[in-house]
Scaffold this motif. Structure first.
Motif, PDB file in Angstrom:
ATOM      1  N   ASP A  41       0.840  -1.209   0.000  1.00 30.89           N
ATOM      2  CA  ASP A  41       0.000   0.000   0.000  1.00 30.89           C
ATOM      3  C   ASP A  41       0.869   1.250   0.000  1.00 30.89           C
ATOM      4  O   ASP A  41       0.707   2.159   0.810  1.00 30.89           O
ATOM      5  CB  ASP A  41      -0.963  -0.004   1.195  1.00 30.89           C
ATOM      6  N   SER A  42       1.836   1.295  -0.931  1.00 23.15           N
ATOM      7  CA  SER A  42       2.852   2.342  -0.918  1.00 23.15           C
ATOM      8  C   SER A  42       2.730   3.370  -2.033  1.00 23.15           C
ATOM      9  O   SER A  42       3.609   4.212  -2.172  1.00 23.15           O
ATOM     10  CB  SER A  42       4.240   1.685  -0.988  1.00 23.15           C
ATOM     11  N   LEU A  43       1.671   3.337  -2.815  1.00 25.35           N
ATOM     12  CA  LEU A  43       1.516   4.299  -3.914  1.00 25.35           C
ATOM     13  C   LEU A  43       0.282   5.157  -3.699  1.00 25.35           C
ATOM     14  O   LEU A  43      -0.770   4.654  -3.289  1.00 25.35           O
ATOM     15  CB  LEU A  43       1.407   3.570  -5.251  1.00 25.35           C
ATOM     16  N   ARG A  44       0.422   6.449  -3.993  1.00 29.50           N
ATOM     17  CA  ARG A  44      -0.702   7.384  -3.902  1.00 29.50           C
ATOM     18  C   ARG A  44      -0.808   8.182  -5.192  1.00 29.50           C
ATOM     19  O   ARG A  44       0.194   8.660  -5.726  1.00 29.50           O
ATOM     20  CB  ARG A  44      -0.516   8.376  -2.748  1.00 29.50           C
ATOM     21  N   VAL A  45      -2.027   8.334  -5.686  1.00 25.93           N
ATOM     22  CA  VAL A  45      -2.296   9.226  -6.809  1.00 25.93           C
ATOM     23  C   VAL A  45      -2.548  10.597  -6.213  1.00 25.93           C
ATOM     24  O   VAL A  45      -3.473  10.783  -5.417  1.00 25.93           O
ATOM     25  CB  VAL A  45      -3.505   8.746  -7.641  1.00 25.93           C
ATOM     26  N   LEU A  46      -1.715  11.559  -6.562  1.00 30.28           N
ATOM     27  CA  LEU A  46      -1.819  12.909  -6.009  1.00 30.28           C
ATOM     28  C   LEU A  46      -2.633  13.834  -6.896  1.00 30.28           C
ATOM     29  O   LEU A  46      -3.208  14.814  -6.415  1.00 30.28           O
ATOM     30  CB  LEU A  46      -0.428  13.495  -5.777  1.00 30.28           C
ATOM     31  N   SER A  47      -2.661  13.535  -8.200  1.00 30.99           N
ATOM     32  CA  SER A  47      -3.455  14.300  -9.164  1.00 30.99           C
ATOM     33  C   SER A  47      -3.496  13.468 -10.447  1.00 30.99           C
ATOM     34  O   SER A  47      -2.821  12.437 -10.538  1.00 30.99           O
ATOM     35  CB  SER A  47      -2.826  15.674  -9.435  1.00 30.99           C
ATOM     36  N   PRO A  48      -4.253  13.890 -11.451  1.00 28.30           N
ATOM     37  CA  PRO A  48      -4.289  13.128 -12.700  1.00 28.30           C
ATOM     38  C   PRO A  48      -2.929  13.005 -13.399  1.00 28.30           C
ATOM     39  O   PRO A  48      -2.753  12.153 -14.264  1.00 28.30           O
ATOM     40  CB  PRO A  48      -5.279  13.899 -13.564  1.00 28.30           C
ATOM     41  N   ASN A  49      -1.956  13.835 -13.013  1.00 23.99           N
ATOM     42  CA  ASN A  49      -0.628  13.766 -13.627  1.00 23.99           C
ATOM     43  C   ASN A  49       0.494  13.621 -12.603  1.00 23.99           C
ATOM     44  O   ASN A  49       1.651  13.918 -12.893  1.00 23.99           O
ATOM     45  CB  ASN A  49      -0.353  15.000 -14.495  1.00 23.99           C
ATOM     46  N   ARG A  50       0.153  13.151 -11.420  1.00 24.04           N
ATOM     47  CA  ARG A  50       1.197  13.020 -10.400  1.00 24.04           C
ATOM     48  C   ARG A  50       0.883  11.863  -9.460  1.00 24.04           C
ATOM     49  O   ARG A  50      -0.234  11.763  -8.940  1.00 24.04           O
ATOM     50  CB  ARG A  50       1.298  14.316  -9.614  1.00 24.04           C
ATOM     51  N   VAL A  51       1.883  10.998  -9.258  1.00 22.04           N
ATOM     52  CA  VAL A  51       1.791   9.919  -8.285  1.00 22.04           C
ATOM     53  C   VAL A  51       3.052   9.948  -7.426  1.00 22.04           C
ATOM     54  O   VAL A  51       4.078  10.513  -7.807  1.00 22.04           O
ATOM     55  CB  VAL A  51       1.632   8.524  -8.937  1.00 22.04           C
ATOM     56  N   ALA A  52       2.950   9.347  -6.262  1.00 24.58           N
ATOM     57  CA  ALA A  52       4.111   9.212  -5.383  1.00 24.58           C
ATOM     58  C   ALA A  52       4.075   7.821  -4.775  1.00 24.58           C
ATOM     59  O   ALA A  52       2.996   7.275  -4.538  1.00 24.58           O
ATOM     60  CB  ALA A  52       4.080  10.274  -4.283  1.00 24.58           C
ATOM     61  N   TRP A  53       5.247   7.266  -4.556  1.00 30.87           N
ATOM     62  CA  TRP A  53       5.290   6.003  -3.819  1.00 30.87           C
ATOM     63  C   TRP A  53       6.392   6.028  -2.788  1.00 30.87           C
ATOM     64  O   TRP A  53       7.462   6.565  -3.000  1.00 30.87           O
ATOM     65  CB  TRP A  53       5.327   4.783  -4.726  1.00 30.87           C
ATOM     66  N   LEU A  54       6.027   5.483  -1.636  1.00 26.49           N
ATOM     67  CA  LEU A  54       6.903   5.407  -0.479  1.00 26.49           C
ATOM     68  C   LEU A  54       7.763   4.168  -0.622  1.00 26.49           C
ATOM     69  O   LEU A  54       7.256   3.050  -0.675  1.00 26.49           O
ATOM     70  CB  LEU A  54       6.070   5.351   0.802  1.00 26.49           C
TER      71      LEU A  54
END
Length: 183
Positions: A41-54
Motif C-alpha cells: 500500500d505504498s503508492l498514492r495518486v496525487l493528481s491526474p498527472n502526479r503519483v508518489a510512492w513510499l
C-alpha cells in the motif's frame, strides 16, 4: 487494444487503488535496466498527472541511483483478477529523501511503513493501457510482513547502518545520496 492518455482518468485511478502489486522500471543511459516489484500500500495518486510512492529499505537502491541521473520512470500495473488490463504510467521522477523539505508533506499521505527510506514523486506525462489478455489469474492471499518486521527490529540506527553498507550505490556504482545530509 492499446490506448494513450495525457492523464489518469477516474477509471484509471480506481484501477490503481484496487491493485496490490505494481512494477517500477528505471535505467540510466549506461546502467543495467532495473525492474522492481512493489506493494505494501505504498503508492498514492496525487493528481491526474502526479503519483508518489513510499520506498522502503531493500537489498539495493537501484531506482534512487537511476532517477538521480536519468529521471525517467515507468510504473506498470496489471490486473491479476477481473477484467484484463495493463496500465503503464510514463513520467519524470524525483527522489525525496527524509532530509529534503518535501518529505514531511509527502510522507503524511502514506500509512507509515517501517524502513521507509525515500519517496519517489512522479510527474506523469503519458498513461497507456493495453489489453492484458495474456496476464494469468493470480489470487491475493495477503501481505508479507517479513520486511516490516525486519525493519522494526533494526531500529533507526540499525537501518542507518544497513543503508550505509548496502544502499549508497547501485550495482553499477552510481551514488544514491541516501545519507548525504545525515553524515
Amino acid at each position: 487494444m492499446g490506448k494513450r492518455f495525457n492523464e489518469l482518468s477516474d477509471k484509471h485511478i480506481h484501477f490503481i487503488s484496487e491493485q496490490k502489486l505494481f512494477f517500477v522500471g528505471t535505467a540510466t543511459a549506461d546502467s543495467r535496466v532495473n525492474i522492481s516489484p512493489k506493494g505494501m500500500d505504498s503508492l498514492r495518486v496525487l493528481s491526474p498527472n502526479r503519483v508518489a510512492w513510499l520506498n522502503t529499505t531493500g537489498s539495493g537502491n537501484e531506482t534512487s541511483a537511476h532517477i538521480q541521473q536519468a529521471p525517467r520512470m515507468t510504473i506498470l500495473f496489471c490486473a491479476f483478477d477481473g477484467t484484463p488490463l495493463i496500465l503503464r504510467l510514463y513520467g519524470t521522477a524525483k527522489v525525496v529523501h527524509q532530509y529534503d523539505p518535501e518529505w514531511d508533506d509527502l510522507f503524511t499521505r502514506f500509512k507509515p511503513l517501517p524502513g521507509a527510506r525515500q519517496i519517489f514523486d512522479v510527474e506523469v506525462d503519458l498513461v497507456q493501457t493495453s489489453c492484458g489478455m495474456a496476464v494469468p489469474y493470480f489470487s491475493y492471499t495477503g501481505e508479507r510482513e517479513l520486511l516490516s518486521d525486519w525493519a522494526e527490529k533494526q531500529g533507526e540506527q540499525g537501518l542507518w547502518d544497513y543503508w550505509t553498507k548496502n544502499n549508497q550505490t547501485s550495482i553499477d556504482g552510481i551514488t544514491t545520496h541516501i545519507l548525504e545530509k545525515g553524515d
